[in-house]
Design a protein around this motif. Structure first.
Motif, mmCIF file in Angstrom:
data_model
loop_
_atom_site.group_PDB
_atom_site.id
_atom_site.type_symbol
_atom_site.label_atom_id
_atom_site.label_comp_id
_atom_site.label_asym_id
_atom_site.label_seq_id
_atom_site.Cartn_x
_atom_site.Cartn_y
_atom_site.Cartn_z
ATOM 1 N N ASP A 58 5.986 7.923 -0.097
ATOM 2 C CA ASP A 58 4.432 7.276 -0.711
ATOM 3 C C ASP A 58 4.672 6.849 -1.736
ATOM 4 O O ASP A 58 3.820 5.197 -1.667
ATOM 5 C CB ASP A 58 3.425 8.191 -0.005
ATOM 6 C CG ASP A 58 3.081 8.520 1.105
ATOM 7 O OD1 ASP A 58 3.280 8.238 1.915
ATOM 8 O OD2 ASP A 58 2.588 9.269 1.474
ATOM 9 N N ALA A 59 5.116 6.801 -2.644
ATOM 10 C CA ALA A 59 4.878 6.257 -4.479
ATOM 11 C C ALA A 59 5.532 5.275 -4.295
ATOM 12 O O ALA A 59 5.391 4.877 -5.055
ATOM 13 C CB ALA A 59 5.435 7.905 -4.517
ATOM 14 N N THR A 60 7.064 4.913 -3.110
ATOM 15 C CA THR A 60 7.838 3.020 -3.484
ATOM 16 C C THR A 60 6.165 2.899 -2.631
ATOM 17 O O THR A 60 6.340 1.555 -3.434
ATOM 18 C CB THR A 60 8.325 3.765 -2.174
ATOM 19 O OG1 THR A 60 8.067 3.188 -1.025
ATOM 20 C CG2 THR A 60 9.535 5.015 -2.709
ATOM 21 N N PHE A 61 5.621 2.879 -2.176
ATOM 22 C CA PHE A 61 4.679 2.033 -2.389
ATOM 23 C C PHE A 61 3.761 1.521 -3.747
ATOM 24 O O PHE A 61 3.686 0.076 -3.673
ATOM 25 C CB PHE A 61 3.634 2.046 -0.847
ATOM 26 C CG PHE A 61 3.766 2.123 0.652
ATOM 27 C CD1 PHE A 61 4.709 1.763 0.809
ATOM 28 C CD2 PHE A 61 4.215 3.343 0.735
ATOM 29 C CE1 PHE A 61 4.912 1.521 2.013
ATOM 30 C CE2 PHE A 61 4.622 3.637 2.362
ATOM 31 C CZ PHE A 61 5.445 2.792 3.151
ATOM 32 N N ASN A 62 3.679 2.334 -5.048
ATOM 33 C CA ASN A 62 3.280 1.415 -5.775
ATOM 34 C C ASN A 62 3.857 0.910 -7.068
ATOM 35 O O ASN A 62 3.741 0.139 -7.366
ATOM 36 C CB ASN A 62 3.576 3.014 -6.818
ATOM 37 C CG ASN A 62 1.962 3.774 -6.277
ATOM 38 O OD1 ASN A 62 1.426 3.603 -5.516
ATOM 39 N ND2 ASN A 62 2.502 5.330 -6.166
ATOM 40 N N GLU A 182 9.486 -1.084 4.179
ATOM 41 C CA GLU A 182 9.668 -1.721 2.302
ATOM 42 C C GLU A 182 10.817 -1.423 1.274
ATOM 43 O O GLU A 182 11.172 -2.262 0.656
ATOM 44 C CB GLU A 182 8.255 -1.580 1.547
ATOM 45 C CG GLU A 182 6.941 -2.528 1.948
ATOM 46 C CD GLU A 182 5.436 -2.763 1.414
ATOM 47 O OE1 GLU A 182 6.014 -2.000 -0.159
ATOM 48 O OE2 GLU A 182 4.479 -2.639 1.873
ATOM 49 N N LEU A 183 11.144 -0.217 1.151
ATOM 50 C CA LEU A 183 12.122 0.244 0.410
ATOM 51 C C LEU A 183 13.167 0.107 0.989
ATOM 52 O O LEU A 183 13.575 -0.306 -0.365
ATOM 53 C CB LEU A 183 11.998 1.499 0.360
ATOM 54 C CG LEU A 183 12.664 2.251 0.006
ATOM 55 C CD1 LEU A 183 12.766 2.541 -1.983
ATOM 56 C CD2 LEU A 183 12.750 4.254 -0.272
ATOM 57 N N VAL A 184 13.799 -0.174 2.348
ATOM 58 C CA VAL A 184 14.610 -0.904 2.554
ATOM 59 C C VAL A 184 15.210 -1.780 2.575
ATOM 60 O O VAL A 184 16.143 -2.810 1.839
ATOM 61 C CB VAL A 184 15.047 -0.570 4.796
ATOM 62 C CG1 VAL A 184 16.177 -0.879 4.597
ATOM 63 C CG2 VAL A 184 14.809 1.449 4.908
ATOM 64 N N LEU A 185 13.738 -2.566 2.509
ATOM 65 C CA LEU A 185 13.852 -4.104 2.102
ATOM 66 C C LEU A 185 13.884 -4.348 0.612
ATOM 67 O O LEU A 185 14.693 -5.041 0.435
ATOM 68 C CB LEU A 185 12.585 -4.904 2.732
ATOM 69 C CG LEU A 185 12.167 -6.296 2.068
ATOM 70 C CD1 LEU A 185 13.490 -7.531 2.938
ATOM 71 C CD2 LEU A 185 11.083 -7.022 2.930
ATOM 72 N N ARG A 248 0.000 -3.823 4.439
ATOM 73 C CA ARG A 248 -0.009 -2.709 3.863
ATOM 74 C C ARG A 248 -1.693 -2.405 4.379
ATOM 75 O O ARG A 248 -2.498 -1.028 4.270
ATOM 76 C CB ARG A 248 0.271 -2.581 2.714
ATOM 77 C CG ARG A 248 0.333 -0.731 2.360
ATOM 78 C CD ARG A 248 1.125 -0.346 1.305
ATOM 79 N NE ARG A 248 0.817 -0.884 0.195
ATOM 80 C CZ ARG A 248 0.577 -0.817 -0.890
ATOM 81 N NH1 ARG A 248 -0.416 0.146 -0.488
ATOM 82 N NH2 ARG A 248 0.695 -0.819 -2.049
ATOM 83 N N LEU A 249 -2.007 -3.239 3.742
ATOM 84 C CA LEU A 249 -4.102 -2.800 3.478
ATOM 85 C C LEU A 249 -4.751 -3.342 4.379
ATOM 86 O O LEU A 249 -5.509 -2.801 4.549
ATOM 87 C CB LEU A 249 -4.483 -3.716 2.314
ATOM 88 C CG LEU A 249 -3.815 -3.546 0.997
ATOM 89 C CD1 LEU A 249 -4.221 -5.162 0.039
ATOM 90 C CD2 LEU A 249 -4.229 -2.307 0.540
ATOM 91 N N GLY A 250 -4.011 -4.094 5.586
ATOM 92 C CA GLY A 250 -4.723 -4.215 6.654
ATOM 93 C C GLY A 250 -5.358 -5.154 6.197
ATOM 94 O O GLY A 250 -6.538 -5.532 7.584
ATOM 95 N N SER A 251 -5.828 -6.342 5.056
ATOM 96 C CA SER A 251 -6.783 -6.930 5.434
ATOM 97 C C SER A 251 -6.493 -8.333 4.366
ATOM 98 O O SER A 251 -5.482 -8.052 3.202
ATOM 99 C CB SER A 251 -8.193 -6.815 4.905
ATOM 100 O OG SER A 251 -8.375 -6.052 3.566
ATOM 101 N N THR A 252 -7.232 -8.903 3.696
ATOM 102 C CA THR A 252 -7.380 -10.511 2.952
ATOM 103 C C THR A 252 -8.929 -10.612 2.247
ATOM 104 O O THR A 252 -9.516 -10.929 2.515
ATOM 105 C CB THR A 252 -6.723 -11.281 3.739
ATOM 106 O OG1 THR A 252 -5.130 -11.234 4.430
ATOM 107 C CG2 THR A 252 -6.791 -12.772 2.217
ATOM 108 N N ARG A 253 -8.205 -10.781 0.485
ATOM 109 C CA ARG A 253 -9.432 -10.654 0.417
ATOM 110 C C ARG A 253 -8.886 -11.658 -1.515
ATOM 111 O O ARG A 253 -7.811 -11.504 -1.480
ATOM 112 C CB ARG A 253 -10.413 -9.064 -0.692
ATOM 113 C CG ARG A 253 -10.195 -8.560 0.117
ATOM 114 C CD ARG A 253 -11.127 -7.256 -0.205
ATOM 115 N NE ARG A 253 -11.715 -5.923 0.981
ATOM 116 C CZ ARG A 253 -12.915 -6.548 1.192
ATOM 117 N NH1 ARG A 253 -13.758 -7.180 1.158
ATOM 118 N NH2 ARG A 253 -13.907 -6.084 2.000
#
Length: 330
Positions: A58-62, A182-185, A248-253
Motif C-alpha cells: 500500500d505504501a507504493t501508492f504514495n 501501478e508498481l509494475v507499470l 484509485r480514488l474512484g472520482s474526479t474533482r
C-alpha cells in the motif's frame, strides 16, 4: 648543491582513472541507497506495522503516480527546461475522463481520453516553449492555472463518480500477490526511460542540450524538436498518472492532484538531476521516489499531520539544491 623538490603523495585520482566500483561507491546514487536503507530500518523500529507485506504494498501508492511523471520530468530538467503544469494536466485529464464516462464511454475509451488529454496538454506546452521560444517556467505557470481553471469551470463544486467497475483495476488492482498494477507499470516505465536516456542517441542529445543548447544546435541536434518531444512525454506521463489516480480514488474533482508538481520536482532534484540541466540519472530518480514514498508512509503510520509533510518537502527541496553549491564553494 641542488635543491630537490619534495615528492607529493596522496594526490586524488581523477574519476576517469578510478575503477568502476570506486566510482559507483562515490556516486550520488550510492548515497541514496544508504539513505533508503536507513529510512527502512528506522521505519521498521518506529512502527510494528511497517514490515507487513500488504502495508508495504500500500505504501507504493504514495509515490508511483508522481514517480511516473518524475521519469519524464527528469529528462525535461536535464535538457534545461521544466514543467510546473503536470498536476493541472492530471486535473484536466481526469475531468475529460469524467465527461466521457457520463457520455457512456467504456473503460478503453476512458483510458484513451485520459492519456490523449495529457498528450494534447504536453503538445500545447511544447509548442509555446519549443515552437515560440518562450521560457518554460513562465509558460507552465500560466498553463498550470489554465488547465486547472478549465477543470473548475466544468465541475464547479461537483464531482464525477460512478466509473465502470473494470476501471478500478488501474489504480487498485494487483498483478500478482502484493505487487500492484501501478508498481509494475512504474517499474516497466522506469526501465524504458533508463534505456531512452542512457542507451540511445536521443538521450545523448538531451544531455548535450542541457549542457549547451547553442553548441548542440551547431553540432546538428534539432534542439526545438527534442524539447517538443520532451514536453510531449511529460504530458503523456501526466495522462497515465491521471488514469491511475482517478481509478484509485474512484472520482474526479477539480482539486485532484493539488501539490503534485512540488513533489515531482523534489523527486527529480533529490535523485541527483541538476536543476540547471546537463546531468542526472533515471536510477537516482527511482531511488528518490522510493525514499519519499517510505518517508510519507512512515509519517502516516506515526499519524504525523499532512502540513508537516509539506514543510518537510519544502525544506528537502531547498536543501538538495543549496547544499551541493555550499559544499562546492567550500
Amino acid at each position: 648543491m641542488t635543491d630537490t623538490a619534495p615528492i607529493r603523495t596522496g594526490r586524488a585520482i581523477p574519476d576517469r582513472l578510478q575503477s568502476p566500483a570506486a566510482r559507483a561507491l562515490r556516486s550520488w546514487e550510492s548515497i541514496l541507497v544508504a539513505v533508503a536503507i536507513a529510512i527502512f530500518i528506522t521505519n521498521s523500529f518506529t512502527s510494528p506495522f511497517f514490515l507487513n507485506a500488504w502495508n508495504l504494498s500500500d505504501a507504493t501508492f504514495n509515490f508511483t503516480e508522481k514517480a511516473m511523471i518524475a521519469l519524464a520530468m527528469a529528462l525535461l530538467i536535464i535538457s534545461g527546461e521544466i514543467d510546473l503544469s503536470v498536476a493541472s494536466i492530471i486535473a484536466l485529464a481526469s475531468t475529460a475522463m469524467g465527461l466521457a464516462m457520463q457520455a457512456g464511454a467504456g473503460v478503453p475509451v476512458l483510458v484513451l481520453v485520459g492519456i490523449g488529454t495529457g498528450v494534447l496538454c504536453g503538445a500545447f506546452n511544447g509548442f509555446l516553449v519549443a515552437g515560440l521560444g518562450l521560457p518554460s517556467i513562465v509558460v507552465t505557470i500560466g498553463t498550470m492555472s489554465l488547465f486547472r481553471g478549465i477543470a473548475y469551470i466544468v465541475l464547479g463544486d461537483r464531482a464525477f463518480t460512478g466509473y465502470p467497475p473494470g476501471f478500478a483495476y488501474f489504480g487498485q488492482g494487483y498483478v500478482w500477490w502484493v505487487f500492484s498494477f501501478e508498481l509494475v507499470l512504474f517499474t516497466v516505465l522506469a526501465l524504458i526511460y533508463w534505456a531512452l536516456l542512457h542507451r540511445t542517441s536521443f538521450g545523448r542529445a538531451v544531455y548535450a542540450i542541457g549542457n549547451n543548447a547553442t553548441a548542440a544546435q551547431f553540432s546538428g541536434i534539432r534542439v526545438a524538436r527534442v524539447k517538443f518531444i520532451l514536453f510531449l512525454l511529460t504530458g503523456l506521463m501526466s495522462g497515465i498518472a491521471a488514469v491511475c489516480l482517478t481509478s484509485r480514488l474512484g472520482s474526479t474533482r477539480p482539486s485532484i492532484a493539488t501539490g503534485f508538481e512540488l513533489e515531482v520536482v523534489t523527486m527529480v532534484v533529490l535523485g541527483g538531476v541538476s536543476i540547471l540541466g546537463g546531468s542526472g540519472s533515471i536510477l537516482g530518480v527511482v531511488l528518490a521516489a522510493l525514499i519519499m514514498g517510505m518517508v510519507t508512509f512512515g509519517f502516516g503510520l506515526l499519524n504525523v499531520p499532512g502540513i508537516v509533510m509539506s514543510i518537510f518537502l519544502g525544506v528537502l527541496l531547498i536543501s538538495v539544491i543549496a547544499l551541493p553549491r555550499l559544499f562546492g564553494k567550500r
